[in-house]
Design a protein around this motif. Structure first.
Motif, PDB file in Angstrom:
ATOM      1  N   ALA A  10       1.043  -1.478   0.149  1.00  0.00           N
ATOM      2  CA  ALA A  10       0.032   0.256  -0.419  1.00  0.00           C
ATOM      3  C   ALA A  10       1.289   1.175   0.230  1.00  0.00           C
ATOM      4  N   LEU A  11       1.980   1.181   0.414  1.00  0.00           N
ATOM      5  CA  LEU A  11       3.109   2.504   0.508  1.00  0.00           C
ATOM      6  C   LEU A  11       3.816   2.999  -0.831  1.00  0.00           C
ATOM      7  N   PRO A  12       3.317   3.916  -1.440  1.00  0.00           N
ATOM      8  CA  PRO A  12       3.884   4.432  -2.478  1.00  0.00           C
ATOM      9  C   PRO A  12       5.511   3.976  -2.741  1.00  0.00           C
ATOM     10  N   ILE A  13       6.383   4.104  -1.996  1.00  0.00           N
ATOM     11  CA  ILE A  13       7.939   3.821  -1.935  1.00  0.00           C
ATOM     12  C   ILE A  13       7.913   2.565  -2.357  1.00  0.00           C
ATOM     13  N   GLU A  35       5.225  12.044  -0.460  1.00  0.00           N
ATOM     14  CA  GLU A  35       4.066  12.957  -0.403  1.00  0.00           C
ATOM     15  C   GLU A  35       4.119  12.514   1.133  1.00  0.00           C
ATOM     16  N   THR A  36       3.363  13.023   3.015  1.00  0.00           N
ATOM     17  CA  THR A  36       2.848  12.143   3.706  1.00  0.00           C
ATOM     18  C   THR A  36       2.469  10.546   3.925  1.00  0.00           C
ATOM     19  N   GLY A  37       3.200   9.791   4.243  1.00  0.00           N
ATOM     20  CA  GLY A  37       2.715   8.471   4.408  1.00  0.00           C
ATOM     21  C   GLY A  37       2.799   7.993   2.718  1.00  0.00           C
ATOM     22  N   SER A  38       3.500   7.961   2.850  1.00  0.00           N
ATOM     23  CA  SER A  38       4.140   7.208   1.476  1.00  0.00           C
ATOM     24  C   SER A  38       5.372   6.130   1.949  1.00  0.00           C
TER      25      SER A  38
END
Length: 86
Positions: A10-13, A35-38
Protein backbone atom coordinates in the motif's frame (compact mmCIF):
# COMPACT_ATOMS: atom_id res chain seq x y z
CA UNK A 1 22.80 -11.09 7.84
CA UNK A 2 19.56 -9.22 7.93
CA UNK A 3 16.33 -11.21 7.57
CA UNK A 4 14.10 -10.42 4.61
CA UNK A 5 12.07 -7.36 5.51
CA UNK A 6 8.50 -6.85 4.27
CA UNK A 7 7.48 -3.76 2.31
CA UNK A 8 3.74 -3.03 2.49
CA UNK A 9 2.23 -2.93 -1.01
CA UNK A 10 0.00 0.00 0.00
CA UNK A 11 2.97 2.37 0.41
CA UNK A 12 4.09 4.26 -2.71
CA UNK A 13 7.77 3.83 -1.81
CA UNK A 14 7.42 0.06 -2.26
CA UNK A 15 7.33 0.48 -6.05
CA UNK A 16 10.82 1.99 -5.95
CA UNK A 17 12.66 -0.13 -3.37
CA UNK A 18 15.18 -1.52 -5.90
CA UNK A 19 15.85 1.91 -7.39
CA UNK A 20 16.31 3.50 -3.96
CA UNK A 21 18.63 0.69 -2.86
CA UNK A 22 20.86 1.29 -5.88
CA UNK A 23 20.91 5.06 -5.35
CA UNK A 24 21.83 4.61 -1.67
CA UNK A 25 24.63 2.21 -2.69
CA UNK A 26 25.98 4.63 -5.29
CA UNK A 27 25.85 7.93 -3.41
CA UNK A 28 27.00 9.21 -0.01
CA UNK A 29 24.09 11.61 0.29
CA UNK A 30 20.55 10.90 -0.88
CA UNK A 31 17.59 13.22 -0.49
CA UNK A 32 14.19 11.57 -0.74
CA UNK A 33 11.07 13.70 -1.00
CA UNK A 34 7.55 12.38 -1.03
CA UNK A 35 4.05 12.83 0.26
CA UNK A 36 3.24 12.31 3.91
CA UNK A 37 2.40 8.65 4.39
CA UNK A 38 4.45 7.44 1.42
CA UNK A 39 6.73 5.29 3.60
CA UNK A 40 9.90 7.39 3.71
CA UNK A 41 10.43 7.24 7.46
CA UNK A 42 9.47 3.61 7.96
CA UNK A 43 10.83 1.96 4.81
CA UNK A 44 14.13 3.76 4.07
CA UNK A 45 15.83 2.32 7.17
CA UNK A 46 14.78 -1.16 6.01
CA UNK A 47 16.29 -0.55 2.58
CA UNK A 48 19.51 0.71 4.18
CA UNK A 49 19.75 -2.36 6.41
CA UNK A 50 19.11 -4.75 3.53
CA UNK A 51 22.05 -3.32 1.56
CA UNK A 52 24.36 -3.48 4.58
CA UNK A 53 24.20 0.06 5.89
CA UNK A 54 23.98 0.32 9.65
CA UNK A 55 24.78 -3.34 10.28
CA UNK A 56 27.07 -3.59 13.30
CA UNK A 57 30.53 -4.68 12.30
CA UNK A 58 30.35 -3.30 8.80
CA UNK A 59 29.72 0.40 9.31
CA UNK A 60 29.99 0.88 13.09
CA UNK A 61 28.23 4.15 13.79
CA UNK A 62 27.87 4.65 10.07
CA UNK A 63 25.45 6.27 7.65
CA UNK A 64 22.22 4.87 9.09
CA UNK A 65 23.02 6.14 12.57
CA UNK A 66 24.00 9.55 11.16
CA UNK A 67 20.73 9.64 9.19
CA UNK A 68 18.66 8.92 12.28
CA UNK A 69 20.58 11.53 14.28
CA UNK A 70 20.05 14.11 11.53
CA UNK A 71 16.36 13.24 11.36
CA UNK A 72 15.94 13.81 15.12
CA UNK A 73 17.96 17.01 15.00
CA UNK A 74 15.85 18.29 12.11
CA UNK A 75 12.69 17.61 14.04
CA UNK A 76 14.07 19.43 17.08
CA UNK A 77 15.24 22.41 15.04
CA UNK A 78 11.97 22.85 13.19
CA UNK A 79 9.84 22.32 16.27
CA UNK A 80 7.41 20.52 14.02
CA UNK A 81 4.65 18.67 15.82
CA UNK A 82 3.70 16.65 12.74
CA UNK A 83 6.88 14.56 12.93
CA UNK A 84 6.35 11.40 14.96
CA UNK A 85 8.05 11.23 18.33
CA UNK A 86 10.32 8.22 18.74
Amino acid sequence: GVPELPYPEALPITERVDELAQVIRDHQVVIVAGETGSGKTTQLPKIALEIGRGVLGRWRRGPLERWMTSWRRGRELTGSNRWPRR
